[in-house]
Structure formats: structure tokens, C-alpha cells
Design an enzyme around this catalytic site. Sequence first.
Site, mmCIF file in Angstrom:
data_model
loop_
_atom_site.group_PDB
_atom_site.id
_atom_site.type_symbol
_atom_site.label_atom_id
_atom_site.label_comp_id
_atom_site.label_asym_id
_atom_site.label_seq_id
_atom_site.Cartn_x
_atom_site.Cartn_y
_atom_site.Cartn_z
ATOM 1 N N ASP A 1 0.813 -1.223 0.000
ATOM 2 C CA ASP A 1 0.000 0.000 0.000
ATOM 3 C C ASP A 1 0.847 1.275 0.000
ATOM 4 O O ASP A 1 0.441 2.303 0.548
ATOM 5 C CB ASP A 1 -0.969 0.010 1.205
ATOM 6 C CG ASP A 1 -1.848 -1.225 1.219
ATOM 7 O OD1 ASP A 1 -2.194 -1.707 0.125
ATOM 8 O OD2 ASP A 1 -2.180 -1.698 2.323
ATOM 9 N N LYS B 1 1.730 2.199 -5.165
ATOM 10 C CA LYS B 1 2.253 1.656 -6.443
ATOM 11 C C LYS B 1 1.328 1.990 -7.609
ATOM 12 O O LYS B 1 1.775 2.427 -8.673
ATOM 13 C CB LYS B 1 2.431 0.124 -6.331
ATOM 14 C CG LYS B 1 3.430 -0.292 -5.267
ATOM 15 C CD LYS B 1 3.488 -1.793 -5.096
ATOM 16 C CE LYS B 1 2.295 -2.396 -4.403
ATOM 17 N NZ LYS B 1 2.148 -2.085 -2.969
ATOM 18 N N GLY B 2 0.011 1.768 -7.386
ATOM 19 C CA GLY B 2 -0.953 1.990 -8.469
ATOM 20 C C GLY B 2 -0.890 3.415 -8.986
ATOM 21 O O GLY B 2 -0.839 3.652 -10.194
ATOM 22 N N GLY C 1 -4.643 -4.156 -3.796
ATOM 23 C CA GLY C 1 -5.612 -3.095 -4.076
ATOM 24 C C GLY C 1 -4.807 -1.877 -4.456
ATOM 25 O O GLY C 1 -4.142 -1.289 -3.608
ATOM 26 N N HIS C 2 -4.800 -1.530 -5.739
ATOM 27 C CA HIS C 2 -3.990 -0.419 -6.236
ATOM 28 C C HIS C 2 -4.917 0.732 -6.620
ATOM 29 O O HIS C 2 -5.754 0.585 -7.511
ATOM 30 C CB HIS C 2 -3.138 -0.876 -7.432
ATOM 31 C CG HIS C 2 -2.096 -1.898 -7.058
ATOM 32 N ND1 HIS C 2 -1.219 -2.450 -7.947
ATOM 33 C CD2 HIS C 2 -1.791 -2.448 -5.861
ATOM 34 C CE1 HIS C 2 -0.420 -3.305 -7.319
ATOM 35 N NE2 HIS C 2 -0.762 -3.325 -6.053
ATOM 36 N N GLN D 1 1.878 -6.054 -3.353
ATOM 37 C CA GLN D 1 2.350 -6.190 -1.974
ATOM 38 C C GLN D 1 3.631 -5.354 -1.784
ATOM 39 O O GLN D 1 3.823 -4.383 -2.479
ATOM 40 C CB GLN D 1 2.591 -7.671 -1.593
ATOM 41 C CG GLN D 1 1.309 -8.489 -1.472
ATOM 42 C CD GLN D 1 0.666 -8.844 -2.796
ATOM 43 O OE1 GLN D 1 1.288 -9.474 -3.645
ATOM 44 N NE2 GLN D 1 -0.564 -8.451 -2.990
ATOM 45 N N THR E 1 -9.766 -4.772 1.558
ATOM 46 C CA THR E 1 -10.576 -5.347 2.630
ATOM 47 C C THR E 1 -11.226 -4.291 3.520
ATOM 48 O O THR E 1 -12.071 -4.636 4.350
ATOM 49 C CB THR E 1 -9.695 -6.246 3.532
ATOM 50 O OG1 THR E 1 -8.626 -5.437 4.046
ATOM 51 C CG2 THR E 1 -9.111 -7.415 2.753
ATOM 52 N N VAL F 1 2.517 14.210 -3.263
ATOM 53 C CA VAL F 1 1.971 15.095 -2.225
ATOM 54 C C VAL F 1 0.443 15.032 -2.150
ATOM 55 O O VAL F 1 -0.201 15.931 -1.619
ATOM 56 C CB VAL F 1 2.458 16.549 -2.439
ATOM 57 C CG1 VAL F 1 3.954 16.660 -2.214
ATOM 58 C CG2 VAL F 1 2.083 17.062 -3.841
#
Length: 425
Positions: free
Chosen positions: A14, A17-18, A41-42, A225, A302, A414
Site C-alpha cells: 500500500d 504503487k498503483g 488493491g492499487h 504487496q 478489505t 503530495v
Amino acid sequence: MTQVDVLLGLQWGDEGKGKIVDVLSPQYDLIARFQGGPNAGHTLEFDGKKFVLNTIPSGIFNEKTMNLIGNGVVIDPIILKRELDNLKAAGHDPVAKGKLVIARKAHLILPTHQLLDAANEQKMGKDKIGSTLKGIGPTYMDKTGRNGLRIGDTTLPDFKDRYNKLVEKHKEILSHYDFEYDLTEKEAAFFEAIEFIKSIPHVDSEHFVNAYLKEGKTVLAEGAQGTLLDVDFGSYPFVTSSNTTTAGACTGLGIAPNKIGHVFGIFKAYCTRVGGGPFPTELENEIGETLRQVGHEFGATTGRARRCGWIDLPALKYAIMLNGVTELIMMKADVLDGFDTIYACTHYEHNGETIDYMPYDIISVKPTPVLKAIEGWKTDVTKVSKVEEIPAKLSEYIAFLEKELEVPVKYLSVGPDRVQTLELN
Ligand code: GDP
Ligand code: IMO
Ligand code: MG
């Protein structure tokens, strides 16, 4: 011949990355996910819209970029179909546009893999891993146990027989647990989704990616991950079941190690973790709660509250070494805007020693972080759009991290939106 750049998380996931894959995607011809599955979850935000991707690479919002779900990924057809249905409803259809392909060798998550995950976690009680319950562990177990089913198998005439054979094995295992289940609905949805997934082109990812390189095209491998969740090098057993590190990009796509180019290591200006397991710099107090509230630290997959703490430099140094990071990307600096003082863990006290590395056992002997106080910048940086506008104290924090970590920080984030990203040097 070009090389594959890699972008991966240096903490417990988390990191953002996305968002950054989406920001960088105009520079790449191909974005390729190489491991993990819908445990990821990205999140991407642009033009006032927000999308969360679980299986699909984060390059799909860029018109010219091709996206590959690599052989190292585990795919839940039901979730993948749902992701694509939701995207289509929002006006984005990468399948119709021919912008998504799947590796034949990627393994399938069966409904019974999810049941096994749940039954196992339930049995572990308070010692549970805190898995996302997406069936990740059992699917990778079947892969390495040589029982698994792959995307390419779905087109074989005896796919249903193979499926039934594996499900019988799973039911046998489930009979040893005190665990009730009903498969009927899930199974119907599974086979409906399998039919849909047959309409997405299946490729051999090893040939597909290498052909891109041979043609001089640019490729970015997208991690899921984080390094500290790597099955070999993470905080075992509180890890996921794949190699989240650069090496995983080689096996998860079919590229040789000498084809790796830049490695972008992404980290938050602080640290979070979701699920069980050790977290040396965790703040189980109101400071941790402030980080959670200001940073909206609730799981994208989740919805669970993420545990929050200060940045951990021994852990980051370890992750940089394992991945061969060439450039760093610092996320969520804005979350620290309101703090008078922030802290960075520079060492651990462990078994009576002061050390600057992550020791083997951080579960039974919890390391005590040695913290360095850093003056906060006390400025809203969410609208900073030029390097010259970065507050001096934030620049000092970045310079301090670069000196400690011995890798330059190339991008600074930012805020969650695509445009809230600065290229530094
Ligand atoms: P990933 O799994 O690494 O892609 O990260 P997630 O999407 O699970 O979590 C990152 C969260 O932080 C998401 O909600 C993003 O929208 C958000 N985010 C990303 N970058 C920034 C940033 O610089 N500042 C803030 N405040 N939020 C960010
Ligand atoms: P992204 O890609 C944060 C954690 C789970 C659990 C452990 C094992 O969004 O960064 P699993 O379901 O993989 O068997 O769970 O790993 N975990 C993540 N934590 N971000 C993720 O992905 C994660 N994927 C798995 O919470 O502790
Ligand atoms: Mg995430």
C-alpha cells in the site's frame, strides 16, 4: 534491445504503487503485473475519479499502453470479471480496446482455494496471518505442489474434469476442518467468469515481454504487496505467498536478470502494515491514529484499518539491497504536514545490541526502534506543483533519507491525484 524497469513497494504494501504506475505509464509501451493476485488493491485518482485495481495492471488508463497479467500472478476469474465489468460501466474497456492480455501460465484461484484460506485462518485463531482471504496462499501451494490449474487449461476439452479432480482434493482437506460452506453459487459464477476470460487474449508472457524488448519498446513491471511481505525475505510467516522483490519480476514474467533496467523503490514518508505480524515502529497511540485518519489508512481491498508507524530505515535499507533499487519514490509526504516533529527509526536495540539491519527474529524478540527527531515543515504541500515550492524542511527530510539510504529520491507524491506528483532530479 531495451530493458524492463521494475516498480515495487519497499514496505508492507500500500505504498502507492498503483498511483505511480499510472503516472509513469505514458513513458511505457507495456505495463506487466508479475506476482500476487486480488490480495492487491492499487488505487488511482484522476479527473475527480477514483479506481481500485486488484488484478489488472495500473497502465490501463493510458491510451497507448498495453497491459499484461503475467505468469507469476494468481487470477480469480470472478474478481477479474467484476473489475472489468466495473471499468466498462465507467467508460473504460481495455478488452474491447485490445489493451489487456493474460499469461497462459498464470494460475487460477478456485472458489475452494478461498474456502481453504478462510478455514485455515479460522483455525489459527489469534495467531492467524490476517490474510486477505482471497485464496492466495492455497493457490500458490497448489502451484508449487504441482496440482494447480492455469489460464491455458481453461481452453482444454477436459478442463471441467481437471477442475473436479482438484476440487475433490480440496473438499477432502476441508473435511478435516470444522468449517461449513456452500459452493453452488460461487461455482456458477466461476464458470461464467471463465467463459468471459476466454475472450481476453492468452499469451506466453515470456515470449510476449521479450518480443517487446527486442523491438526496442519500453516495459515496466508492476509489483504487488511489498518487499517485507516477500515469502523468502519478509517477516515470515506473516508474509504473502509470492516473491514481491525484483527477482519475482524475472520469474513472474519470464525475463532474464540481465534484462532488468531501472528499479523504482516506492515508500511512504511513514510506514503502514495491514494484517498480523511484527512492525517495529508501530505507533499504537494517538499519533498512529492521526496518521491513519489523515492518511486514510484503510485497506483498498478489505477496508481494514491499517496499522501505522514511523519510517523504518533499517527495513528500507534491507529492501533496497534485496531489490537493487536505483531510484526512490516517496509517497504521502502531505500526511505529515501537520506534525511539529516527525521521527525516523535509524537503528534497532535488539538483544542488548544496537543494530542497523533487520534481524532474523523480530517476532519473539521485538526490536526497539532508535528514533531520530526531525523538525516538521508545518505547511500544506498538497498544492505544491514545482520543486522550488517544496518547503525547506521537507527538502531537508528528503536529503536526510537520500544520505541514509544512498539512493536518490526521484519522485515525490503530495496527494492521491495523478497531478500531485513532482519529479525531483
Ligand atoms: P498500492 O497498493 O501500493 O497501490 O497503494 P494503495 O492504493 O493500497 O494505497 C495507497 C493510498 O494512498 C491510496 O488510497 C491512494 O489514493 C493514496 N495516495 C497515494 N499517494 C498519495 C499521496 O501522496 N498522498 C496522499 N494523501 N494519499 C496518497
Ligand atoms: P498491495 O498490492 C498490504 C497482507 C495481508 C496479510 C498478508 C498475507 O495493495 O500493496 P494474503 O492474502 O496475501 O495471503 O495475505 O499480506 N497483504 C497486503 N498488505 N497490501 C497488499 O497489497 C497486500 N496483499 C497482502 O494483509 O497480512
Ligand atoms: Mg494496496
